[in-house]
Every structure is written in C-alpha cells, then in structure tokens.
Design an enzyme around this catalytic site. Structure first.
Site, PDB file in Angstrom:
ATOM      1  N   ARG A 123       0.816  -1.214   0.000  1.00 50.14           N
ATOM      2  CA  ARG A 123       0.000   0.000   0.000  1.00 50.14           C
ATOM      3  C   ARG A 123       0.852   1.267   0.000  1.00 50.14           C
ATOM      4  O   ARG A 123       0.335   2.363  -0.194  1.00 50.14           O
ATOM      5  CB  ARG A 123      -0.940  -0.001   1.208  1.00 50.14           C
ATOM      6  CG  ARG A 123      -0.236  -0.026   2.553  1.00 50.14           C
ATOM      7  CD  ARG A 123      -1.234  -0.125   3.696  1.00 50.14           C
ATOM      8  NE  ARG A 123      -0.584  -0.195   5.007  1.00 50.14           N
ATOM      9  CZ  ARG A 123      -0.147  -1.309   5.558  1.00 50.14           C
ATOM     10  NH1 ARG A 123      -0.271  -2.462   4.907  1.00 50.14           N
ATOM     11  NH2 ARG A 123       0.411  -1.301   6.758  1.00 50.14           N
ATOM     12  N   TYR A 124       2.160   1.111   0.243  1.00 47.42           N
ATOM     13  CA  TYR A 124       3.040   2.278   0.310  1.00 47.42           C
ATOM     14  C   TYR A 124       3.881   2.481  -0.950  1.00 47.42           C
ATOM     15  O   TYR A 124       4.509   3.523  -1.098  1.00 47.42           O
ATOM     16  CB  TYR A 124       3.991   2.165   1.514  1.00 47.42           C
ATOM     17  CG  TYR A 124       3.291   2.121   2.841  1.00 47.42           C
ATOM     18  CD1 TYR A 124       2.431   3.140   3.226  1.00 47.42           C
ATOM     19  CD2 TYR A 124       3.503   1.075   3.724  1.00 47.42           C
ATOM     20  CE1 TYR A 124       1.791   3.101   4.453  1.00 47.42           C
ATOM     21  CE2 TYR A 124       2.862   1.032   4.959  1.00 47.42           C
ATOM     22  CZ  TYR A 124       2.004   2.043   5.309  1.00 47.42           C
ATOM     23  OH  TYR A 124       1.368   2.017   6.526  1.00 47.42           O
ATOM     24  N   ILE A 125       3.964   1.500  -1.792  1.00 51.17           N
ATOM     25  CA  ILE A 125       4.838   1.603  -2.972  1.00 51.17           C
ATOM     26  C   ILE A 125       3.993   1.629  -4.239  1.00 51.17           C
ATOM     27  O   ILE A 125       2.859   1.155  -4.266  1.00 51.17           O
ATOM     28  CB  ILE A 125       5.864   0.455  -3.023  1.00 51.17           C
ATOM     29  CG1 ILE A 125       5.174  -0.904  -2.987  1.00 51.17           C
ATOM     30  CG2 ILE A 125       6.854   0.587  -1.879  1.00 51.17           C
ATOM     31  CD1 ILE A 125       6.131  -2.073  -3.083  1.00 51.17           C
TER      32      ILE A 125
END
Length: 870
Positions: A123-125
């Site tokens: 979800r962060y990349i």
C-alpha cells in the site's frame, strides 16, 4: 472408492499393521497436483519467459496503464481477477520482477537485493510499466487469449515478448519432482547473441548478476543440468589491517555474508578483529584484522570458509507445449530469437493488411467523391437500391483496386458525412494514397528481408535501452584454494612420543605446531611405520614417535632422509623419499618389512636439503673401517616404499650429523597470470624467473610502496601494482616523484636494505605522487616542460644522482613546470654473471608400489640391483 484391507499379525510383538490400497479417483490426484504445480506455478514458459503469476501481473499492469503510477496494492487486487491465489504471493512476485530493474518503473521502497532488506508494504509503494516493457512485451493483435479461471475475463496464453526475457531475468522455482534454476544474463550480450544467431554465427552466453562479484564459468555447461559456476565476492586490501568487500556473490546478501564470516571466526577457521558494514547504494564491508594476520591469506580463507565464494548449479527447465523440457541457454536464446522473428512477421503482416485496407477504402472514397457517385442514390427509395446504385457507379473506376468491392465497403461509403464531401481535396487525397503506397512498399520490403529487419530491431533495442546495462560480473578463472593452506591455525598440537598419543588436548606434553581442526598430521615411528591421521583431541598412533608434523598434501619439496636396520641383525639401508598422498589412518611400512626393523636416523627437510652424516660401526671381528661419511645428496629421491641403498651389513653403533645440507631441488620457475592476478608454476602468463628458497619478489605500487615478498602461490596482488619482478639485491631502483609539500619533482636512486620491511619512497603529503619508477641499471627519462619555449630534456638518472638510502629525499629535478615525464630506452649495461652451482634435477615418481627411477648420479650397483657405498 474401493478399499482392500490386509492385516498382518506380528507374532513376536502381537501388533497389527494395516495396508490400505488406494484406488479410484485418488490414483490421479497426485499426478494432477504435480502437473498443476509444474505448469501453473513454478516453471516459466519458453515463449515469453514468465511464470503464470508474472504473466498475469504484467497483463494487469497493462490493463491499468495510463502512464501514471499505480499503488502496488491496487495492481495486486486487479491481478487477483486472473490469479487464483492470495495477494501475498502476487505482491512478492511483483517485487521480484521490480528488483530486476527491467520491466517495472518503481517508486518507493522496493527493498534492497544487496542487503536483503524487504520492500515496504504494497500500500506504500507504486509502480508502472517501463518503456522497455511497453515496447517489447505487449501487442493485443498478436496475443492468443484464453478465459480466466472464473470465466469472467480473458487473459493471455503467452505474452508476445520480442526479447529473450527469460535469460535476462533468470528464473528459479521448485515444483513436484523437478525444479528450475536459470541464471540471469547481460542485456546487451543477449542482444548481441541474438544478432549473431540471425547472422548464422556462433555465440556463447555466460551469466551476469546485478550484485556484481566475480564468476568462474568454465564449467557452466550452457546452463544445463550437471553444470556449475563459482561466484566470489570482490575483496581487496584497503591497508595492512583492513580488507574491503565491494561486491558480493549472487545468491547472498551483506547480512548473510557477514553472518558466515562471524561463524567462521567463531569456529577458528579465520581470525578477524571486527566487521563494519557501510553498505548503502553500493556494498562496502570492512573486515578489520588483528595484528600479525596476513591479509593475503585471510582473503583466501574468506573464499574457502565463508559465503564469499559459493557454487551455483544451474538447471534449465522450461515449459514448452505444456510439457517441461530440459535444454541449454543457447537453445533458449535461439528459440526466443526465432519466436521474435515470427512475432515481427505477424506484426508486419497485420500492418500490411491494415495499410492495404486503408489504401483500398481511400481509393474507393476518392472514386466515390471525385466521380460524384453519391448523386446516383438521390432517386433510390430502398436500401438495396442505394447499394446497387453505388456499386453500379463504382464499376467503371475500380480496375486498379487490389480486391473486389464488398457490401461492407459500400455501406462505409454511405456513412461519409456531407461536410467531408463538400471539403474534399483531390490533391490531398492523392498524397494520402501515395503515402500509403510508400508505407506498403516499405512493409513489403521488410517482409522480403525479414532477418535484416529483425537484426535492425535488436540493434534499435540496444541503442534505446542498452545504456547503463553493461556487464557487472567480472569473469575469471579461479584457482583452487586448498583449505588446509589458508585455515587459521589457532589450535596447538601436542605429542606424547613414548606412549604414542597425539592431539590438541595433551597440553602437558610436548608442543608440536599450531594446527586447525581440518588439518591432517603425519607421524613416523621408530619401527619404520608412517601414517597420516586427522587432528583430534587425542589419538593413539603407536609408541616411539620419532617425527610428527602437520601434513601437506601433494608436497613434493619436503624430502625425508632415513637410515634403517633391516630386521634384528640385517644390513642397514638409507633412502630419500617424499610423501605426496596417502590413505588416512593406514599404516605404511617404510622398511623392507622384516620383523624388528628399526630406524637409526631420520630427518625431515622442507626444501629438499641433503645433509652429510658420519657412520660409526661397532668393533666386531676383522672390520677395519669403523667410521666414514655419507652424503645424502648422492642418493636420488625415490618412492616411500623403495627398499633403499645398502649402507653396511655390519652393526651401526651411532650416526652423527657432520654438516647441514643444502637443497638438492631445482629452483622453481614461477609465472604471473595477469588474468587472475596470481602466481603459478603451470606455465601461465609471464615468467618471473627461477626462484630458490632464499629468492624474493620485488613489488612497487602506484602509491610508492616498495616491498619484497617470498614467491608464495597464495599471494594476492593489488590492481595498482606497477612493478613485479624477481628481486636482485644489488640492482638499484630509480624513481621520479612529485613532492606535494614542496611542489617540486625529485629523482632518487636506492637499494632495499631491509627486505622484510615495507617502505614508502615518496612523502606522505596527500598531493605527493609517484611519476616514474625503473629497475633498469642505467635508466633514461625525457622531460617535457609546460613552456613551449623550453626544449625537451633527456636525463640520465645514473649520472644525475648516486645511489642513496631508501628514505633519502633525492635531488630536485628542475624548478621549471613539467608537463609530462616519459621513460626512454635504458642505456646498455653488462651485468657480471655469477653462475650457480649445478644441482641435480630430480623427477619424483611416487606410487603405491614405490616404483621410481633414479634421476641423479647413481652410485655403483651390485648384481642384485642395490647400491653399495663401500
């Protein structure tokens, strides 16, 4: 399901074993599962080089592609429409593709292949397809489709990849009953190989790894089963007490590498002081050594006992026509290249068909408007009448068309807007048709010269994407490191000669030598028996030990001199032999085998020394000569099982050493192989000369460090070495250097006073640098000045300055600014040659039977083939 139960009663224990025979549908379940894992999960397809999960990820990314980054979590969720497995496996597979830095343009923390750090949560990349992927992976017009697992969508059977993707990325997977391990190869080298294949030329493929390092691919075997490559970290010497690791071998991380070094240190096979990990964008591991530890030897020990060297066994298994096949990487490249040519042909044929359709309709449109055929339909009241009217109006003008007119063509003509008819430009229409004809001719030319077109395609790929993809892994031939030669000997070996025990726990007994757990020990007993055994805490090897040492396998330079009595009252014999290889823990009788034989004299000589001894006989009967000298150098070196030469048939009272011996072995010829930066005795590289035991090598590097070392084959050499030759103590060394503090050039000539000391011949100022160094007797140099008005000056260094101490600053060369300094051919010099005393060349032939031939001056032989001394 049918079941047959059989009960077997064990009479002894009274237990029952039940055997159940599985039949029905269960018979096929395992085979179905194995086939599913092989075809749908673990093994890549040969056409596009992807496993199913990778193929579905790429297809999903193409579905979502709009030129912007997408959250990886979003891509994973979209991929689950095609891939019937969990999101974690999809995310892991996507990270692995991204870390290969070829198909995915990444944003965020995607982990680090050097340190082994994991990527951030999906979800962060973010990610999007790279330009390379958009160019070579996708083409909906040439893709074959199939229904997804739930039937709601279509997914590609294979992606139309026009590049040897499988070899560029590599692949690894474990299925049921088989596995695959395809190593990655260099991007540009794959393109070059594809071009060579298209030109009908041979090519060779070798792996290349993103982690860099060094690789020995001499046994790669084209990536087939049974092949093996060795990979090493790139280790260099930073200073006397520090090693630096700048690149790591494939399959390791800095963390696993450091752990293996620490474990080896704990086991005692290497000895280090501290490890410092400074890895960021590039690898930098500093290995600090304690005082008195050799950096050269430690480098070899790191390769021998840690993950700094690993072996990789490739196994090239791919899916072809829904079956696993085992082929080589060269065959994969040929098949991939041929498949690329086939895809290019399909694309050209599709393009040609589209262009011809454009040309056909543009020609119809021109005829329809230019000849005002649209007016013929004004009076028609039915659709069929309209179609017939247009068809009738077109007939006189369609002879040049390449195909017949269809009803669909006429329908398209009726859809032309009035605005387009009113603004129709005949000239522009002609130009458009002519441009289409040019494109058609070009495509036809490409089809007629398909191989040339494919070659240009690969060249264009290399031009667009090859920059920055140069080879990272250095290819070398590795020398085999003998573990016993480089192991850190931090254990002490002891012996109890009378009781016959050897080991590392006998600390109250006689100290022998430092050893390691992997060492072997050679023992000679007074009864003439020899044996080799492994180092242990305490081992019984037999009483009356006369010699014990750490055993060096294949050591032909250690020679044993021995005199023994045959039996209780037999004659005495003398022999010289070496021990190159034996069976561990087997006893070898070095005497003639008679009972009660005893060794009267024994020495071990590490460089083949042959001493002179005095024989003293007991006064018995009429024997007149009771004392004489024997020189061991008169004997040839034979096998350990040879009987030897007769000394005397009378009883010997004692044997005394008269004089120490000198080596009877020839000086060794030593070569330097620049490719592997190592010394060898195998005629590889540049011959440095013939070396005796006392000879040394002269080494000078660009930093101005001068040293001499013994020519050991395990010595490592730095890349900045500028002089490597046999050291002649009487030969002066000349140097021109720039002194950074005084900003002047100086000339000095010196000889090495202390061969065991490493010295610097330039000042320690950071701007000081060595310009020229020469080991010629009468060197000449040319000075080129910065001012053009000054003529070049030739300098005879021998006349310019006398030979002084190595620490002397030297004489200033000039006060004028110097542009360059060039070495010229030296002046002629005739050295005084002192001829060496000729020694016997000895060729040792050692076998289990001890059959050898004399190679030196034999003594007089008697009728029985034995040699007598008096």
């Amino acid at each position: 399901m049918q079941e047959e139960n059989h009960e077997e009663i064990n009479e002894e224990f009274g237990t029952q074993d039940t055997i159940t025979k599985v039949t029905g549908m269960y018979k096929d379940w395992f085979l179905d599962y194995a086939s599913y894992v092989i075809l749908e999960r673990a093994v890549p397809g040969i056409k596009d080089g992807f496993k199913p999960v990778q193929r579905r990820i790429m297809h999903s990314m193409k579905d979502l592609d709009d030129g912007r980054y997408n959250k990886v979590a979003n891509i994973v969720g979209h991929t689950m429409q095609y891939h019937p497995h969990g999101d974690a496996s999809i995310a892991d597979a996507m990270v692995q593709i991204g870390q290969k830095d070829l198909l995915i343009d990444m944003q965020g923390n995607w982990g680090n292949i050097l340190t082994g750090d994991r990527a951030a949560a999906s979800r962060y990349i973010e990610a999007r397809l790279s330009k390379f992927a958009l160019d070579v992976v996708f083409n909906a017009k040439t893709t074959e489709w199939q229904a997804s697992y739930d039937g709601r969508r279509k997914e590609p059977i294979d992606l139309p990849v026009k590049f040897p993707m499988l070899l560029a990325q590599g692949a690894e997977g474990i299925a049921v009953g088989l596995s695959t391990k395809i190593l990655p190869h260099n991007f540009n080298e794959l393109i070059d190989a594809s071009i060579k294949h298209l030109k009908g030329r041979s090519f060779t493929l070798i792996p290349d790894f993103l982690t860099g390092g060094i690789a020995d691919v001499s046994n790669y075997n084209d990536g087939k089963r049974g092949g093996k490559i060795r990979v090493r970290a790139k280790i260099s010497q930073l200073d006397k007490k520090t090693l630096v690791i700048n690149e790591i071998p494939f399959g390791t991380t800095t963390s696993s590498l450091i752990d293996s070094i620490l474990k080896a240190n704990d086991k005692g096979t290497i000895k280090i002081k501290q490890i410092e990990d400074n890895t960021a964008a590039n690898v930098e591991i500093l290995v600090h050594l304690p005082n008195g530890i050799s950096p050269d030897k430690t480098i070899d020990a790191l390769y021998a006992f840690t993950n700094c060297e690993n072996s990789i066994s490739p196994l090239c298994c791919v899916i072809d026509d829904n079956k696993p096949v085992f082929i080589g990487v060269s065959e994969i490249l040929r098949l991939s290249t041929d498949h690329t040519v086939s895809l290019l042909k399909q694309e050209l044929e599709i393009q040609l068909n589209e262009l011809e359709e454009q040309w056909h309709f543009a020609s119809l449109e021109r005829i329809f408007i230019e000849n005002r055929i649209y007016r013929d339909i004004e009076e028609e009241e039915t659709w069929n009448g309209v179609i017939k009217a247009i068809d009738k109006g077109l007939q006189p003008h369609i002879k040049h068309l390449k195909r017949a007119i269809t009803e669909e063509d006429i329908v398209r003509l009726t859809e032309i807007r009035i605005k387009k008819i009113s603004k129709f430009d005949i000239d522009k229409a002609k130009q458009f048709i002519e441009s289409l004809e040019e494109k058609i001719a070009e495509v036809k030319h490409h089809l007629a010269n398909l191989i040339d077109f494919a070659i240009d395609y690969f060249k264009n790929l290399k031009t667009k994407y090859g920059k920055g993809k140069e080879r990272l892994t250095e290819i070398r031939l590795f020398d085999d490191i003998v573990a016993t030669k480089v192991v850190m000997r931090n254990t002490k070996l002891y012996v109890n000669r009378e009781e016959g025990f050897v080991g590392t726990s006998l600390k109250r007994d006689e100290y022998v030598d430092d050893c390691a757990d992997i060492d072997d020990v050679i023992i000679f007993r007074k009864d003439g028996v020899m044996m080799v055994t492994k180092v242990d805490a305490k081992t019984f090897v037999g009483k009356d030990i006369i010699h014990i040492a750490v055993f060096k396998k294949n050591d032909k330079r250690t020679v044993y001199n021995m005199i023994y009595r045959d039996g209780r009252s037999g004659p005495s014999y003398m022999k010289r032999f070496n021990v190159t290889g034996v069976t561990r823990d087997k006893e070898y009788d070095l005497t003639s085998g008679s009972k009660a034989s005893v060794v009267l004299y024994f020495t071990a000589n590490p460089n083949g020394e042959a001493e002179t001894v005095t024989i003293n006989l007991r006064a018995v009967g009429s024997v007149k000569k009771l004392k004489w000298d024997i020189d061991f150098s008169d004997l040839a070196i034979k096998g350990r099982s040879s009987k030897g030469n007769i000394v005397t048939k009378y009883a010997i009272k004692k044997i005394e050493l008269k004089s120490e011996g000198v080596s009877t072995l020839k000086p060794r010829k030593i070569w330097f192989d620049e490719t592997v930066q190592r010394l060898n005795v195998d005629d590889r590289g540049e011959l440095l000369g013939e070396f005796k035991a006392e000879d040394r090598l002269l080494i000078i590097n660009q930093k101005g460090i001068v040293k001499t070392v013994k020519p050991e084959l395990t010595t490592h050499f730095d890349n900045d070495m500028i002089v490597l030759e046999k050291w002649i103590p009487e030969k002066p060394i000349s140097a021109i250097y720039f002194d950074g503090e005084k900003e002047r050039y100086y000339i000095k000539r010196f000889m090495i006073d202390n061969p065991n000391k490493e010295e610097t011949i330039i000042s320690e100022h950071p701007k000081s640098q060595l310009e020229i160094v020469s080991t010629d007797y009468r060197p000449m140099a040319e000075i080129v000045f910065s001012k053009r008005s000054l003529e070049n000056m030739e300098v005879n260094l021998e006349e310019f300055i006398a030979v002084k101490g190595i620490k002397a600053q030297g004489n200033q060369l000039t006060t004028d600014k110097i542009k360059t300094i060039n070495m010229l051919a030296p002046l002629p010099y005739e050295a005084i040659v002192i001829e060496d005393v000729e020694v016997n060349e000895e060729e040792v032939i050692d076998n289990e039977n001890g059959e050898t031939k004399n190679k030196s001056n034999d003594l007089n032989k008697n009728d029985e083939g034995q040699t007598t001394l008096f």
